[in-house]
Design an enzyme around this catalytic site. Sequence first.
Site, short mmCIF file in Angstrom:
data_model
loop_
_atom_site.label_atom_id
_atom_site.label_comp_id
_atom_site.label_asym_id
_atom_site.label_seq_id
_atom_site.Cartn_x
_atom_site.Cartn_y
_atom_site.Cartn_z
N CYS A 67 0.83 -1.21 0.00
CA CYS A 67 0.00 0.00 0.00
C CYS A 67 0.86 1.26 0.00
O CYS A 67 0.44 2.30 -0.51
CB CYS A 67 -0.94 0.00 1.20
SG CYS A 67 -0.12 -0.18 2.79
N HIS A 86 -1.42 1.04 7.44
CA HIS A 86 -1.93 1.04 6.06
C HIS A 86 -1.86 2.43 5.47
O HIS A 86 -2.21 3.42 6.11
CB HIS A 86 -3.38 0.55 6.07
CG HIS A 86 -3.98 0.41 4.71
ND1 HIS A 86 -3.42 -0.38 3.72
CD2 HIS A 86 -5.10 0.95 4.16
CE1 HIS A 86 -4.17 -0.31 2.64
NE2 HIS A 86 -5.19 0.49 2.88
#
Length: 473
Positions: free
Chosen positions: A116, A420
Amino acid sequence: MSTTITLKWNKSTFDNVEIGDLKTGLDFKKKCQELTGVHPDRQKIMGLGAGILKDNQELSAVKVKAGQLVRMMGSADELPEPPKEKTVFIEDTAKENGDGEVQYYPAGLENLGNTCYMNSALESFRYVPELREAIEHFDGSSVSELLEKDKEIASELKSLYKRLDTANDSISPITFLEAFRKAYPQFAEKERTELGEFYSQQDSDEFITNLLGSLENMLKTSDRNVVNLITCYLYCFYRLQCTECEEAPTVTKEAWKKLSCFISQQVSNLPYGLQKSLDGTLEKESPTLGKTAVYTKTQRISKLPNYLVVNFVRFFWKQKQQVKAKVLRDVAFPSVLDTFELCTDEYKNKLKETREKMRLDREEEMKKKKEEQLNNLGQQAKKQKTEETDKTPLYQVNDSGWFELCAVVTHKGRAANEGHYVAWVKNDAGQWLQFNDDDVTAVTEEEVKKLSGGGDWHTAYLCLYRKARKLNL
């Protein structure tokens, strides 16, 4: 969970298949495709969990014994070629908003296991027209062998962006990732857990720094370096003055790739944080006193770029816990960033003329809007008028010191090596989009402003600003 299984397909058996770094059922199917040539859409997997393995099945929740037999059914026949003319299905490319209108969203990037950090960075620069134009014209025919790895990165990025522009669904950035890890092996580091070996989470800021370094080597032209123009090269004067004696100050000129906002208890907004980060004190050896002395540090910008990358310095090392922790403090960032007070006096004088013109243009625009409202023509004019996006390259736009926000990379989590990353990007039409790997949705500017931190929600880690063409305060 064991890291290996035995895969049985027709008359073929594959022993010691490593699955420790796989997260979902779809990841496992892609692994099977590498071994058998069977497309994931044709596969039926039995032996991992109850019943047939689903694409979204979390493998970490499945109990697997070492050498466990897993069966796969499916034909390796080639799938039909896609039509030359793209067939677009609304179910695949559109969603309805609250008014029942169909909304079309661009394709996103699949997460290949803690990637990510890369996906969010690539999406942030995807809507930089000057960069896209430079990459589209890149052919690499005259690149030396010493820069072969940088050439692969630029070529794969060119291919990746083209695929994203025409895709109806999310795509895998695997070939770009392999080229990048080849050039920068630190991004291929793995960590071993009780569930197996996984690729480590990486820092999105470090990824961007290395990516721009490779592109800088590749996208040079005869008259200018495109990366210098489109990204964040700014030039600063760095002045050091000893506080303990009348030593002559030292002044140097430095080229920076970004501005850093150091966060303390006093910093609650980005402009103040940048100002505090440019000034301060440090200790160094004094040649006059022959000992360590305290110096004041004063830094001022002497030349602004067209695109400005701002890094919120949120991660710090906790010695006791031996972990890189995160500063969660709320630091507001503006839609329009004014860097005027961060500049040298000489550069300020160069900015004043453009700033005054932009103020006058803004006043005239507001006056016209007020007249339209008084004449009850505002709504009608709004329906009839279609604004054309200014296509003038930013390097032809005069410097003013004002920058408008065009992308934010956020981090959710409390440590640098986990959590994330998500990209929040303003597209060519002025609409804000959230790129959460392969999930792309529309968001409002108000939602973007809420990314300033203060808790475990998505927190701004990087902001990308572009030179303002007009004043929108």
